[in-house]
Design a protein around this motif. Structure first.
Motif, mmCIF file in Angstrom:
data_model
loop_
_atom_site.group_PDB
_atom_site.id
_atom_site.type_symbol
_atom_site.label_atom_id
_atom_site.label_comp_id
_atom_site.label_asym_id
_atom_site.label_seq_id
_atom_site.Cartn_x
_atom_site.Cartn_y
_atom_site.Cartn_z
ATOM 1 N N HIS A 1 0.847 -1.192 0.000
ATOM 2 C CA HIS A 1 0.000 0.000 0.000
ATOM 3 C C HIS A 1 0.882 1.241 0.000
ATOM 4 C CE1 HIS A 1 -3.155 -2.806 0.804
ATOM 5 N NE2 HIS A 1 -2.752 -3.064 2.049
ATOM 6 N N VAL A 2 0.491 2.279 -0.730
ATOM 7 C CA VAL A 2 1.252 3.523 -0.830
ATOM 8 C C VAL A 2 0.333 4.693 -0.508
ATOM 9 C CG1 VAL A 2 2.549 5.065 -2.336
ATOM 10 C CG2 VAL A 2 2.878 2.594 -2.510
ATOM 11 N N LEU A 3 0.764 5.519 0.446
ATOM 12 C CA LEU A 3 0.063 6.747 0.806
ATOM 13 C C LEU A 3 0.880 7.919 0.276
ATOM 14 C CD1 LEU A 3 -0.876 5.881 4.511
ATOM 15 C CD2 LEU A 3 -2.157 5.395 2.419
ATOM 16 N N ILE A 4 0.324 8.698 -0.633
ATOM 17 C CA ILE A 4 1.031 9.778 -1.323
ATOM 18 C C ILE A 4 0.838 11.088 -0.562
ATOM 19 C CG2 ILE A 4 1.221 11.092 -3.455
ATOM 20 C CD1 ILE A 4 2.226 8.294 -3.749
ATOM 21 N N THR A 5 1.959 11.739 -0.238
ATOM 22 C CA THR A 5 1.917 13.056 0.384
ATOM 23 C C THR A 5 1.887 14.141 -0.681
ATOM 24 O OG1 THR A 5 4.320 13.178 0.480
ATOM 25 C CG2 THR A 5 3.208 12.203 2.373
ATOM 26 N N GLY A 6 1.726 15.373 -0.238
ATOM 27 C CA GLY A 6 1.684 16.483 -1.178
ATOM 28 C C GLY A 6 0.279 16.712 -1.707
ATOM 29 N N SER A 7 0.208 17.519 -2.765
ATOM 30 C CA SER A 7 -1.081 17.884 -3.337
ATOM 31 C C SER A 7 -1.072 17.622 -4.833
ATOM 32 C CB SER A 7 -1.379 19.361 -3.071
ATOM 33 O OG SER A 7 -2.565 19.762 -3.715
ATOM 34 N N ARG A 8 -2.211 17.216 -5.363
ATOM 35 C CA ARG A 8 -2.287 16.911 -6.785
ATOM 36 C C ARG A 8 -2.256 18.155 -7.660
ATOM 37 N NH1 ARG A 8 -6.980 14.802 -4.980
ATOM 38 N NH2 ARG A 8 -6.381 12.744 -5.720
ATOM 39 N N ASP A 9 -2.514 19.334 -7.102
ATOM 40 C CA ASP A 9 -2.495 20.565 -7.901
ATOM 41 C C ASP A 9 -1.198 21.349 -7.713
ATOM 42 O OD1 ASP A 9 -2.886 21.371 -5.325
ATOM 43 O OD2 ASP A 9 -4.626 22.640 -5.721
ATOM 44 N N GLU A 10 -0.133 20.689 -7.247
ATOM 45 C CA GLU A 10 1.157 21.361 -7.104
ATOM 46 C C GLU A 10 1.692 21.789 -8.467
ATOM 47 O OE1 GLU A 10 2.933 19.081 -3.145
ATOM 48 O OE2 GLU A 10 3.659 18.581 -5.143
ATOM 49 N N ARG A 11 2.405 22.901 -8.474
ATOM 50 C CA ARG A 11 3.035 23.385 -9.698
ATOM 51 C C ARG A 11 4.523 23.506 -9.473
ATOM 52 N NH1 ARG A 11 1.424 28.755 -13.323
ATOM 53 N NH2 ARG A 11 2.732 28.218 -15.130
ATOM 54 N N ASP A 12 5.290 22.927 -10.378
ATOM 55 C CA ASP A 12 6.750 22.959 -10.243
ATOM 56 C C ASP A 12 7.367 23.012 -11.629
ATOM 57 O OD1 ASP A 12 9.321 22.862 -9.225
ATOM 58 O OD2 ASP A 12 9.374 20.666 -9.234
ATOM 59 N N ARG A 13 7.771 24.191 -12.052
ATOM 60 C CA ARG A 13 8.528 24.299 -13.306
ATOM 61 C C ARG A 13 9.987 24.031 -13.004
ATOM 62 N NH1 ARG A 13 8.834 30.513 -15.205
ATOM 63 N NH2 ARG A 13 6.979 29.822 -16.328
ATOM 64 N N ARG A 14 10.685 23.473 -13.949
ATOM 65 C CA ARG A 14 12.069 23.072 -13.701
ATOM 66 C C ARG A 14 12.859 23.042 -15.003
ATOM 67 N NH1 ARG A 14 8.687 18.723 -13.498
ATOM 68 N NH2 ARG A 14 9.224 16.893 -14.756
ATOM 69 N N LEU A 15 14.180 23.140 -14.833
ATOM 70 C CA LEU A 15 15.107 23.001 -15.958
ATOM 71 C C LEU A 15 15.708 21.612 -15.920
ATOM 72 C CD1 LEU A 15 16.863 26.473 -15.773
ATOM 73 C CD2 LEU A 15 15.487 25.646 -17.686
ATOM 74 N N GLN A 16 15.656 20.915 -17.037
ATOM 75 C CA GLN A 16 16.121 19.532 -17.106
ATOM 76 C C GLN A 16 17.223 19.410 -18.148
ATOM 77 O OE1 GLN A 16 14.265 17.211 -15.140
ATOM 78 N NE2 GLN A 16 15.858 15.715 -15.450
ATOM 79 N N MET A 17 18.335 18.746 -17.751
ATOM 80 C CA MET A 17 19.411 18.484 -18.698
ATOM 81 C C MET A 17 19.040 17.279 -19.554
ATOM 82 S SD MET A 17 22.458 19.328 -19.808
ATOM 83 C CE MET A 17 23.171 20.325 -18.503
ATOM 84 N N ARG A 18 19.053 17.458 -20.870
ATOM 85 C CA ARG A 18 18.732 16.373 -21.781
ATOM 86 C C ARG A 18 19.966 15.779 -22.447
ATOM 87 N NH1 ARG A 18 14.335 14.552 -19.713
ATOM 88 N NH2 ARG A 18 12.557 15.962 -19.837
ATOM 89 N N GLN A 19 20.980 16.589 -22.650
ATOM 90 C CA GLN A 19 22.234 16.087 -23.225
ATOM 91 C C GLN A 19 23.384 16.920 -22.689
ATOM 92 O OE1 GLN A 19 22.364 15.179 -27.462
ATOM 93 N NE2 GLN A 19 24.425 15.980 -27.591
ATOM 94 N N ASN A 20 24.272 16.268 -21.941
ATOM 95 C CA ASN A 20 25.399 16.964 -21.332
ATOM 96 C C ASN A 20 26.607 16.938 -22.264
ATOM 97 O OD1 ASN A 20 26.790 18.358 -19.423
ATOM 98 N ND2 ASN A 20 26.902 16.720 -17.929
ATOM 99 N N VAL A 21 27.571 17.787 -21.977
ATOM 100 C CA VAL A 21 28.826 17.838 -22.735
ATOM 101 C C VAL A 21 29.957 17.622 -21.740
ATOM 102 C CG1 VAL A 21 30.314 19.188 -24.245
ATOM 103 C CG2 VAL A 21 27.824 19.442 -24.393
ATOM 104 N N ASN A 22 30.632 16.491 -21.820
ATOM 105 C CA ASN A 22 31.680 16.179 -20.853
ATOM 106 C C ASN A 22 32.981 16.915 -21.153
ATOM 107 O OD1 ASN A 22 30.038 14.379 -19.406
ATOM 108 N ND2 ASN A 22 30.483 12.733 -20.838
ATOM 109 N N TYR A 23 33.318 17.040 -22.437
ATOM 110 C CA TYR A 23 34.580 17.686 -22.822
ATOM 111 C C TYR A 23 34.331 18.597 -24.015
ATOM 112 C CZ TYR A 23 36.732 14.090 -19.920
ATOM 113 O OH TYR A 23 37.074 13.284 -18.871
ATOM 114 N N GLY A 24 35.164 19.638 -24.113
ATOM 115 C CA GLY A 24 35.099 20.545 -25.237
ATOM 116 C C GLY A 24 36.469 21.126 -25.535
ATOM 117 N N ILE A 25 36.671 21.542 -26.756
ATOM 118 C CA ILE A 25 37.949 22.097 -27.190
ATOM 119 C C ILE A 25 38.026 23.564 -26.801
ATOM 120 C CG2 ILE A 25 39.480 22.492 -29.143
ATOM 121 C CD1 ILE A 25 39.034 19.567 -28.487
ATOM 122 N N VAL A 26 39.144 23.958 -26.199
ATOM 123 C CA VAL A 26 39.354 25.350 -25.815
ATOM 124 C C VAL A 26 39.291 26.231 -27.062
ATOM 125 C CG1 VAL A 26 40.992 26.991 -24.820
ATOM 126 C CG2 VAL A 26 40.730 24.725 -23.807
ATOM 127 N N GLY A 27 38.551 27.325 -26.932
ATOM 128 C CA GLY A 27 38.372 28.222 -28.059
ATOM 129 C C GLY A 27 37.094 27.974 -28.827
#
Length: 690
Positions: A163-189
Motif C-alpha cells: 500500500h502507498v500513501l502519497i503526500t503532497g497535493s495533486r495541484d502542485e506546480r513545479d517548473r524546472r530546468l532539465q538536462m537532456r544532453q550533457n557535454v563532458n569535454y570541449g575544445i578550448v576556443g
C-alpha cells in the motif's frame, strides 16, 4: 494459546528390520491358524504385542502460540518530503497507524524512516527489512512518500499487499530546468552545446519562458526557451579545466520548489594540441633534454629550430646538399606566433638571425596571453645576449653580468614549497637533497612585483623564477646545466618532472595554478569554506555573491598551521557562487563554487506523483491514495480475500504460530509391556497343557 495431543511412533529398531519382523510374524500366525495348533491365538497375540512394543507408540502434548502479524511501514524522510505540508502529512499517517495497532497484540507494527539527500531509495531498505523477518508473518507493507522514488525494481513479489500513501497535493506546480544532453569535454576556443528543456506542465509546448545564463566571467545573458521542448544552449570554452555556467528560470509565486529552476552547465575544456616553439642558439647537451621532454608528450606539437649559422654566411654548397633550412622568420613571428602556446629560447644569442623588432612581437605575444621561457647560459649576458633586449627586460630577474662557475646543488625555497611547479619535488624540509651538482649559474637579482623565485642555486641566488606578464607568463632558468640531472650525473635529479610542470604552468594548466582557492560546503550546509594557498601578500577578506539576491557577503581570512588561509562565508543559498579574495596589496583573485547537490535526482523533480509507483502497487494488489483525500480504513483480510478497495487497505491474517512441545506419554510403557507379555505366556502355556 491452543493445546492438543499428537500420536507419534518412535521405532526402537530400523523401519526396514521392523518390516521384516512384521512379515515373519504374519507368516507364522498364518501357519498357526492353518495347523490349528493349541495356543496359536496366544502366540499370535504375543507376536503382535512384541511388534507394537518395537514400534513404541506415544502421545505428545503440544501447545501452539499465535504469533503477531508484521506490518512494515516505510516513511520517506528525503529532502523533497520537507516541501509544503508533506512532513505533517507523513506524521499524521504514522500517528493514525500507532492509534490503530499499538494496543493490538496480534499486530507487530514496525516503522522505518528512510532518509535521502541525493535520491530517494525505498526498495533497497525494504529488501533489508524483509531479510530480517519471517516472510510467512508479513501482513503487508505501507509506504508513505511523495511518489518520487528512484529505485523502483522491475519486479517485486511480496505475497502480501503493498500500500502507498502519497503526500503532497495533486495541484502542485513545479517548473524546472532539465538536462537532456550533457557535454563532458570541449575544445578550448570553441563552444560547448548543451541540450536542455524548460519544463512547465501548465504551459502548452513552445510557450516562451524567460531564462538567464550566468557565465564564468560574470557575463549575464537574457533569452527565452520554448516550454516543454528540447533546446540548445551554448557556453564558450575559454580555458582548459572545468568550465561552468548557470542557467536560471524565474520562480512562480505558487511554485512548490524553486531550487530546480537553476541548472548548472559544466564541462571540461581540453586543448586540441599544445604548440611549442623551441629556438636553440647552438647545439649543447641541454637542448636534447628539452626536445626529448616535449616530444615524449603526445599532447604537444613541437617546432624546433637550432641556429647554426647567421644568414649572411654563405658558401658554394648546393642547396639540396645543405643540412640546414632557411629560418622562416616572418612566418614564425608575424603569421604563426599567436598559434603557439609556449616559446622557449634555449641559450639563444642575437647573431643577426632574428631582427630585434621581432622580439617586440614576442613581448606583445606574452602580454596578450602567450608564454616565454629563457634558458640562460653564458651567452645570455654577452653583448649580443638576450639580457640586453626587450625580452630580457620582460624577464622577472635582472642579470648582473657575472657568470658563476662553482659546484652547487639546486634547492627548492620556501616559496617553491608552496608553488605547484616545484612543490612536488621539494622533498623533506630538513636534511640535504640527494640530487646531483650543477657547476654554472648566471648571477641575477629578482625584480618585479609579480616575480616568484621557486628554486635557488649558488648563495641562494635565483635559479628558476616565474612571473605573470599581462595576460601571459614568463620564466627564466639561470643555468644551462639541467642536462646533468638527465644524464644521472652525481645521482641526477627530478629534471623531467620539473620541466614538465614548468612548461605546463607556462601554458596555463589549471592543475598547476598557484594561489588557488578551494571551496567546499560546511558540514551543516550553512556556510561556504574557502582555503587560499597564497604566495605573496597576506589575504584580507573573502567576498561571495548570493546566487539568488546577488548580495555581497564578506568574511575575514585566518592563517592555518599548514600555512594556508581559511575563511568561512555564511551563505545558505546553493548554486553557482562567485568568490573574490583580496590580499593586503589590494590584489584580488576570483573562483567559482558550484553546489552539485542542486543537480541530484532528489531535486530534479519534486512534484508529488502517483505514476512512478502505480504499476508495482497494482502487481502487489495494494492500495494507492493521497493523504490529502483522507487516510484509508485498515482492515484485516484472509489471503483468499480482496486486499484493498476504493477507501480501504487490507492486512493479511497470516495465522502464524509457534509450537511449544510439552510432555511425552508412551502408549505401552516397558513395565506394562513386560507384564502383558508374561500374562500372555502363562495363558498360552495353560492352553497347551490341557
Amino acid at each position: 494459546m491452543n493445546s492438543l495431543q499428537d500420536l507419534q511412533i518412535t521405532p526402537l529398531i530400523a523401519p526396514g528390520w521392523l518390516g521384516i519382523l512384521a512379515v515373519i510374524s504374519v507368516a507364522l500366525i498364518l501357519v498357526l491358524i492353518a495347523m490349528r495348533l493349541h495356543g496359536g491365538v496366544w502366540r499370535a497375540a504375543m507376536m503382535a504385542l512384541l511388534l507394537v512394543g518395537l514400534i513404541a507408540p506415544q502421545f505428545t502434548n503440544q501447545s501452539h502460540e499465535k504469533l503477531s502479524d508484521i506490518i512494515l511501514v516505510l516513511a520517506d524522510r528525503s529532502d523533497s518530503q520537507k516541501l509544503g505540508t508533506r512532513t505533517a502529512q507523513t506524521d499524521r499517517a504514522i500517528e493514525a497507524l500507532h492509534r490503530q495497532y499499538d494496543a493490538d497484540p496480534d499486530i507487530d507494527l514496525r516503522i522505518e524512516d528512510i532518509p535521502g539527500t541525493t535520491e530517494t531509495d525505498m526498495f533497497a531498505p525494504l529488501d533489508r527489512l524483509l531479510a530480517g523477518i519471517p516472510r510467512e508473518r508479513l501482513a503487508g507493507v505501507i509506504m508513505i512518500t511523495d511518489g518520487q522514488v528512484h529505485d523502483v525494481p522491475a519486479g517485486l513479489q511480496l505475497n502480501a499487499p503493498l500500500h502507498v500513501l502519497i503526500t503532497g497535493s495533486r495541484d502542485e506546480r513545479d517548473r524546472r530546468l532539465q538536462m537532456r544532453q550533457n557535454v563532458n569535454y570541449g575544445i578550448v576556443g570553441k563552444n560547448a552545446e548543451f541540450l536542455v528543456e524548460a519544463m512547465d506542465p501548465d504551459l502548452p509546448p513552445g510557450t516562451p519562458i524567460d531564462v538567464t545564463l550566468l557565465q564564468e566571467d560574470g557575463t549575464v545573458l537574457q533569452f527565452t526557451l520554448p516550454a516543454n521542448q528540447k533546446s540548445s544552449v551554448t557556453i564558450p570554452i575559454t580555458h582548459a579545466g572545468p568550465v561552468l555556467a548557470e542557467l536560471r528560470m524565474p520562480a512562480l509565486a505558487d511554485e512548490a520548489d524553486a531550487s530546480n529552476n537553476r541548472l548548472i552547465l559544466e564541462t571540461t575544456g581540453v586543448r586540441d594540441r599544445l604548440r611549442v616553439l623551441l629556438l636553440s642558439g647552438e647545439p649543447h647537451p641541454g637542448e636534447r633534454a628539452w626536445r626529448n621532454l616535449l616530444r615524449a608528450d603526445p599532447g604537444v606539437d613541437l617546432v624546433h629550430f637550432t641556429i647554426l649559422r647567421p644568414p649572411e654566411k654563405g658558401d658554394d654548397t648546393p642547396i639540396n646538399e645543405l643540412a640546414l633550412i632557411p629560418f622562416p622568420i616572418r612566418d614564425l613571428f608575424e603569421v604563426r606566433l599567436k598559434q603557439f602556446d609556449l616559446v622557449i629560447f634555449d641559450r639563444y644569442q642575437m647573431r643577426g638571425v632574428l631582427p630585434v623588432q621581432y622580439l617586440d612581437k614576442v613581448v606583445d605575444y606574452v602580454r596578450g596571453g602567450g608564454a616565454a621561457l629563457v634558458v640562460a647560459g653564458p651567452e645570455y649576458v654577452a653583448p649580443d645576449g638576450l639580457s640586453n633586449t626587450v625580452l630580457g627586460d620582460m624577464m622577472p630577474v635582472t642579470a648582473t653580468g657575472r657568470v658563476l662557475e662553482q659546484a652547487f646543488i639546486p634547492k627548492v625555497n620556501d616559496v617553491g614549497r608552496l608553488h605547484p611547479v616545484s612543490s612536488a619535488i621539494a622533498g623533506p624540509r630538513l636534511g640535504p637533497h640527494k640530487w646531483g651538482h650543477w657547476y654554472r649559474q648566471i648571477e641575477t637579482r629578482q625584480t618585479g612585483a609579480q616575480a616568484m623565485t621557486v628554486m635557488t642555486g649558488i648563495n641562494d641566488l635565483p635559479l628558476l623564477t616565474l612571473s605573470r606578464v599581462g595576460d601571459g607568463r614568463a620564466a627564466i632558468l639561470t643555468s644551462d646545466q639541467m642536462w646533468l640531472w638527465q644524464r644521472g650525473h652525481d645521482g641526477g635529479g627530478p629534471i623531467a618532472e620539473l620541466l614538465r610542470r614548468l612548461s605546463h604552468w607556462l601554458m596555463k594548466e589549471p592543475a598547476l595554478e598557484e594561489n588557488t582557492i578551494e571551496t567546499s560546503r560546511s558540514a551543516d550546509g550553512a556556510a561556504l569554506n574557502l582555503i587560499w594557498r597564497k604566495i605573496g601578500a597576506d589575504p584580507q577578506t573573502a567576498t561571495a555573491l548570493d546566487p539568488v539576491t546577488s548580495r555581497a557577503i564578506q568574511a575575514p581570512f585566518t592563517r592555518q598551521p599548514d600555512q594556508t588561509w581559511q575563511a568561512s562565508i555564511p551563505i545558505k543559498q546553493h548554486g553557482l557562487i562567485r568568490v573574490t579574495a583580496r590580499d593586503a596589496d589590494g590584489k584580488s583573485q576570483t573562483a567559482l563554487h558550484v553546489d552539485r547537490d542542486a543537480l541530484t535526482s532528489e531535486r530534479r523533480n519534486t512534484t508529488s506523483t502517483e505514476e512512478i509507483l502505480e504499476d508495482i502497487v497494482t502487481r502487489n494488489n495494494g492500495y494507492m491514495g493521497r493523504i490529502e483525500d483522507g487516510l484509508p480504513s485498515l482492515r484485516q483480510v484472509t489471503a483468499n480475500e480482496k486486499w484493498h478497495g476504493s477507501n480501504w487497505a487490507g492486512m493479511v491474517k497470516t495465522n502464524s504460530y509457534r509450537t511449544l512441545i510439552g510432555t511425552t506419554t508412551s502408549l505401552l510403557p516397558l513395565p506394562a509391556l513386560a507384564i502383558a507379555g508374561i500374562i500372555l505366556c502363562l495363558f498360552g502355556w495353560r492352553r497347551e497343557t490341557r
